[in-house]
Design a protein around this motif. Structure first.
Motif, PDB file in Angstrom:
ATOM      1  N   THR A 189       0.843  -1.195   0.000  1.00  0.00           N
ATOM      2  CA  THR A 189       0.000   0.000   0.000  1.00  0.00           C
ATOM      3  C   THR A 189       0.877   1.244   0.000  1.00  0.00           C
ATOM      4  N   ARG A 190       0.516   2.225  -0.814  1.00  0.00           N
ATOM      5  CA  ARG A 190       1.156   3.534  -0.734  1.00  0.00           C
ATOM      6  C   ARG A 190       0.068   4.599  -0.714  1.00  0.00           C
ATOM      7  N   ARG A 191       0.393   5.724  -0.100  1.00  0.00           N
ATOM      8  CA  ARG A 191      -0.580   6.807  -0.001  1.00  0.00           C
ATOM      9  C   ARG A 191      -0.313   7.853  -1.082  1.00  0.00           C
ATOM     10  N   LEU A 192      -1.361   8.289  -1.725  1.00  0.00           N
ATOM     11  CA  LEU A 192      -1.272   9.278  -2.787  1.00  0.00           C
ATOM     12  C   LEU A 192      -1.217  10.694  -2.208  1.00  0.00           C
ATOM     13  N   PRO A 193      -0.826  11.690  -3.013  1.00  0.00           N
ATOM     14  CA  PRO A 193      -0.785  13.065  -2.501  1.00  0.00           C
ATOM     15  C   PRO A 193      -2.117  13.556  -1.940  1.00  0.00           C
ATOM     16  N   ASP A 194      -3.229  13.019  -2.454  1.00  0.00           N
ATOM     17  CA  ASP A 194      -4.536  13.457  -1.951  1.00  0.00           C
ATOM     18  C   ASP A 194      -4.966  12.695  -0.698  1.00  0.00           C
ATOM     19  N   GLY A 195      -4.092  11.811  -0.197  1.00  0.00           N
ATOM     20  CA  GLY A 195      -4.386  11.099   1.041  1.00  0.00           C
ATOM     21  C   GLY A 195      -4.997   9.731   0.853  1.00  0.00           C
ATOM     22  N   ARG A 196      -5.445   9.419  -0.345  1.00  0.00           N
ATOM     23  CA  ARG A 196      -6.009   8.096  -0.581  1.00  0.00           C
ATOM     24  C   ARG A 196      -4.894   7.051  -0.676  1.00  0.00           C
ATOM     25  N   VAL A 197      -5.276   5.765  -0.639  1.00  0.00           N
ATOM     26  CA  VAL A 197      -4.302   4.683  -0.718  1.00  0.00           C
ATOM     27  C   VAL A 197      -4.520   3.889  -1.994  1.00  0.00           C
ATOM     28  N   THR A 198      -3.414   3.311  -2.499  1.00  0.00           N
ATOM     29  CA  THR A 198      -3.434   2.573  -3.761  1.00  0.00           C
ATOM     30  C   THR A 198      -2.353   1.503  -3.710  1.00  0.00           C
ATOM     31  N   PRO A 199      -2.397   0.489  -4.575  1.00  0.00           N
ATOM     32  CA  PRO A 199      -1.340  -0.526  -4.582  1.00  0.00           C
ATOM     33  C   PRO A 199       0.039   0.083  -4.819  1.00  0.00           C
ATOM     34  N   HIS A 200       1.053  -0.519  -4.199  1.00  0.00           N
ATOM     35  CA  HIS A 200       2.390   0.059  -4.118  1.00  0.00           C
ATOM     36  C   HIS A 200       3.244  -0.351  -5.322  1.00  0.00           C
ATOM     37  N   TYR A 201       2.907   0.201  -6.486  1.00  0.00           N
ATOM     38  CA  TYR A 201       3.734  -0.022  -7.669  1.00  0.00           C
ATOM     39  C   TYR A 201       3.512   1.113  -8.659  1.00  0.00           C
ATOM     40  N   ASP A 202       4.426   1.204  -9.608  1.00  0.00           N
ATOM     41  CA  ASP A 202       4.356   2.205 -10.659  1.00  0.00           C
ATOM     42  C   ASP A 202       3.402   1.721 -11.745  1.00  0.00           C
ATOM     43  N   PRO A 203       2.289   2.402 -11.980  1.00  0.00           N
ATOM     44  CA  PRO A 203       1.362   1.949 -13.023  1.00  0.00           C
ATOM     45  C   PRO A 203       2.005   1.826 -14.391  1.00  0.00           C
ATOM     46  N   ALA A 204       3.093   2.553 -14.626  1.00  0.00           N
ATOM     47  CA  ALA A 204       3.749   2.497 -15.939  1.00  0.00           C
ATOM     48  C   ALA A 204       4.386   1.152 -16.208  1.00  0.00           C
TER      49      ALA A 204
END
Length: 301
Positions: A189-204
């Motif tokens: 898990t990583r937290r985005l600048p807006d405070g939400r959380v998302t899977p911890h990898y580079d979508p690219a």
């Protein structure tokens, strides 16, 4: 057994993170995770093997977990670059001989390393290869499914919501305890600048499939493998099809009598490597490879 250690090193110009289990100097195992995952998926496997006298190295692939994201995604999110990273990791750790266990993408990296085609020095290093629901040809519809969720990772307000997502998308892993689901969530898990959380990898990283459309079509590498191979196929896998497994039996290590296939019931893509029915056949296979023989054919229960 030593306490697992979190380590970092610059490899091929990129900072790579791995967790290391067991004692330095013990027979070495590299356990490499799947496409959108992290090395922490290998915790149960690593603990099991380390308690039995093996040293287990569990990297985060470039762009995943705590490893650096690539500034050149089209060039570096590829099997060729991952093989270079694997070779550099072995150089850094002074590993002349390793057993390789790879889930999905990790199995493909192991295949191209064991062939020597993309990282020539790795061919002499790899003593055995475990493919956890990976094959030299993958089913196109399943690849499309994976690209659909991996390329556009969702974001949630809470970690609890993200855990629900993980429990849904990774249901094919098979049984995990509540504690294991929580660890899987918290370790990816990583937290985005807006405070939400998302899977911890580079979508690219999913651009591997568009910039290198056939990167996972690797029969030529499979055919060049000269070490024992164990394929764990999730019995319900939509990625590794039975007809491809049958071809594997008659090519490369299969034709040479060095391929074992175990169907893992209750799993799709890919078995979580977290229960005795997954762990014990892997350990037996490695022990047999170390002894210079082949482990007895078996089916996971």
């Amino acid at each position: 057994m030593s306490t697992p250690a979190s380590r970092y090193a610059p490899l091929c110009g990129r900072e790579i993170h791995w967790v290391e289990w067991g004692e330095e100097g013990a027979p070495a195992v590299i356990a490499w995770h799947g496409l959108a995952r992290t090395g922490r998926d290998m915790d149960e496997l690593a603990q099991h093997l380390a308690q039995r006298g093996l040293r287990v190295i569990c990297p985060d692939t470039l762009g995943r977990g705590l490893s650096q994201w690539s500034p050149a995604p089209d060039e570096e999110y590829t099997l060729a670059f991952y093989a270079r990273l694997a070779n550099a990791l072995c150089d850094h750790l002074g590993l002349a001989r390793v057993h390789w266990i790879g889930t999905s993408m990790g199995g493909a990296i192991g295949t191209v390393c064991a062939s020597g085609g993309l990282a020539p020095r790795m061919k002499a290093r790899i003593a055995s290869l475990v493919l956890n629901d990976n094959a030299p040809e993958l089913a196109a519809p399943a690849l499309e499914r994976i690209k659909a969720y991996a390329g556009q990772p969702p974001a949630f307000d809470t970690v609890a919501e993200l855990e629900v997502f993980f429990r849904t998308v990774y249901r094919p892993y098979g049984w995990l305890s509540d504690a294991q689901w929580r660890r899987l969530t918290e370790s990816s898990t990583r937290r985005l600048p807006d405070g939400r959380v998302t899977p911890h990898y580079d979508p690219a990283m999913v651009r591997q499939f568009t910039a290198h459309e056939n990167d996972y079509l690797i029969w030529e590498h499979y055919d060049a493998i000269e070490v024992p191979v164990l394929l764990l196929r999730g019995a319900e896998s939509d990625l590794v099809l039975p007809e491809v497994v049958e071809r594997m039996r008659h090519r490369g290590p299969g034709a040479a009598g060095r391929l074992q296939v175990i169907e893992v019931p209750g799993c799709g893509h890919a078995p979580a490597l977290n229960v005795p029915a997954h762990l014990e056949p892997v350990e037996a296979f490695i022990r047999a490879a170390d002894a210079g023989g082949a482990a007895p054919q078996a089916r996971a229960a």
